[in-house]
Each structure stands twice: as structure tokens, then as C-alpha cells.
Write an enzyme that holds these catalytic residues in place. Sequence first.
Site, PDB file in Angstrom:
ATOM      1  N   PRO A   2       0.802  -1.205   0.000  1.00 33.94           N
ATOM      2  CA  PRO A   2       0.000   0.000   0.000  1.00 33.94           C
ATOM      3  C   PRO A   2       0.840   1.263   0.000  1.00 33.94           C
ATOM      4  O   PRO A   2       1.674   1.469   0.863  1.00 33.94           O
ATOM      5  CB  PRO A   2      -0.791  -0.099   1.312  1.00 33.94           C
ATOM      6  CG  PRO A   2      -0.243  -1.287   2.030  1.00 33.94           C
ATOM      7  CD  PRO A   2       0.999  -1.699   1.355  1.00 33.94           C
ATOM      8  N   GLU A   3       0.565   2.094  -0.967  1.00 36.19           N
ATOM      9  CA  GLU A   3       1.092   3.447  -0.955  1.00 36.19           C
ATOM     10  C   GLU A   3      -0.072   4.352  -0.533  1.00 36.19           C
ATOM     11  O   GLU A   3      -1.130   3.866  -0.152  1.00 36.19           O
ATOM     12  CB  GLU A   3       1.652   3.812  -2.323  1.00 36.19           C
ATOM     13  CG  GLU A   3       2.740   2.825  -2.779  1.00 36.19           C
ATOM     14  CD  GLU A   3       3.398   3.214  -4.079  1.00 36.19           C
ATOM     15  OE1 GLU A   3       3.561   4.422  -4.321  1.00 36.19           O
ATOM     16  OE2 GLU A   3       3.743   2.320  -4.856  1.00 36.19           O
TER      17      GLU A   3
END
Length: 271
Positions: A2-3
Site C-alpha cells: 500500500p502506498e
Amino acid sequence: MPELPEVETTRQGIAPHITGQRIRQVVIRQPRLRWPIPDDLPQLLKGRKLLSVGRRGKYLLLTFHHGTLILHLGMSGSLRIVEADARVQKHDHFELRLGDDRRLKLRDPRRFGAVLWTEQPISQHPLLASLGPEPLSEAFDGAYLHGQGKHRRIAVKQLIMESKTVVGVGNIYANESLFRSAIHPTRPSNRISAVRYQTLADEIRKVLVEAISQGGTTLRDFLRQDGRPGYFAQKLLVYGKAEEPCPECGTAIRSKSLAQRSTFFCPRCQH
DNA sequence: CAAAGGTCCTGCTCGC
DNA sequence: TGCGAGCAGGACCTTT
């Protein structure tokens, strides 16, 4: 995994389900994440009301009257809302059981994520205190980036991936925003003009906003809170596209390792 | 030599 | 020689 777009998508997905609810129980199945999950969390949270779900960079912040639960998804973490009778799966390390009997569960195979508790003002927490600006805030623009890069020599890709420069830009969106800006990822940060930094700041903001609107990027295992994938993978221009033609000029996209992260760029378009 | 979406921490090098 | 800043690499894990 996840960014910022994936974390923000997760935040938006879980917030309506858990905001305002009381914590019925806290379950810790595997405390050994990046840092140990505090073992007094069950006592600390039992019966307490969850006030809001915020985000700072890639940290999710669940606020209570007496403190904040800090969640980080690391490389492989995900949060889901599940029913009380849902089966416990491998790598389900942590769970908040809510007043409506549903559960917020953290799954994280690689265990680079974190679950921490603080009673300090959140901006003073050691993990958050020296973070750079939010990329979608007014504080983040070309002049700021230029100021950060002009006295350093690191590759610009590394500069924009450092959390003290700006939060939330991980490997995918660093590659994508540099391509969109026509800036070569290894270009030294002190060899980029203010004008080009302005372009880069704009493209970082745009790619993140677009990705959030698509529900993030699903590459292998990222699923949103409701189990759907994010659709931004279809919009990626260079990430994971080694040897494929550049969408601008047709030259084969090249890949190399930079600071131990895979890096994709067009050798003709990007300088 | 496997690589994967994160990022803190350690220890080295360099310039003053 | 000492100090701080900047920087590279290691470390933490499991799955495909």
C-alpha cells in the site's frame, strides 16, 4: 503493497463501518509485527468509543478520547471488515471486535506492518514527528521540492520516496510520476530546475488523486476493505512494463534496480 | 542473485 | 582529530 492511494482507499472504506462504535474486544494473534503490538491494548481499548479514522502519510490513525491507535500496513497488510462468524485465516494478526459484532481485522503476511498506541499528541509521536508534508496539501509544491533537492545529490526517485521529503509516494507512484514528468529516475536531485520540480510536484499530486479515484492499485494481493480490487493498475504507464513500448515514443521501457527497488523508465523520454 | 507495493536504523564517507 | 550531514545498505518477514 500500500502506498498513499491504497491507504486512503482503505481509510475511506473502513471509516463508515467503525466510526462511533465502541470496542467490544481486542484480539492479538501474532504480536510480532515490525514492532510488537502492545500487550495492554485489550485493556486500553475495551469499551472505548472510536471517534474518527484519520491518515498521516501511510499511517492510519484511529482516535479515541484517551489516545490514538496507529496502524501501518507495511508491504503486505490489509484491513477488512468481517462478520463475527468469518473464518480466521492465516496471517490474521490483529482484530478489533466492534459493538455491532463485526470485526476490523488486520492481515499481513510479511509482517512489516505495525499496530501501536500513543497518548501523545499525534504529531509528536517519533514515527510521525519528522514526516514531510502531505502531497495533496498546499504545503507541497515545486518550490518546496526544489528546496529539498537542491542541496543534495541523491537520485530524484529516492528523494521523492523519502518520507521526510514528502509522505505517501512509494515505488509505483514514484516511477509513474517521474515518467509523466519526463525526469530520469537517477538524475541527481541537485541537477533539476525549479520549473521541472514544479512539473514533478504537479504530476505526483495528479497521479495520487487519480489512483485514489480508482480505488488504488491492485498488483497481486491488495484488496479494498470490501474485497474489490483497485483499478489503477490499468492506468500504469511504466511500472512493471519492462520491455514494453513507451506509450509516448514506443521505445522499450527499461528496468533497473535503484536503491534495491525496481525502477522503470523510458530511456528516450526521461532525462 | 529472486523479487515483491515500506521504511527505520546502523555505520560509513565526506567536508568543514 | 572530531563532528554532523548525507548516504548506502541491512534488517525485518512470507509468498509466488
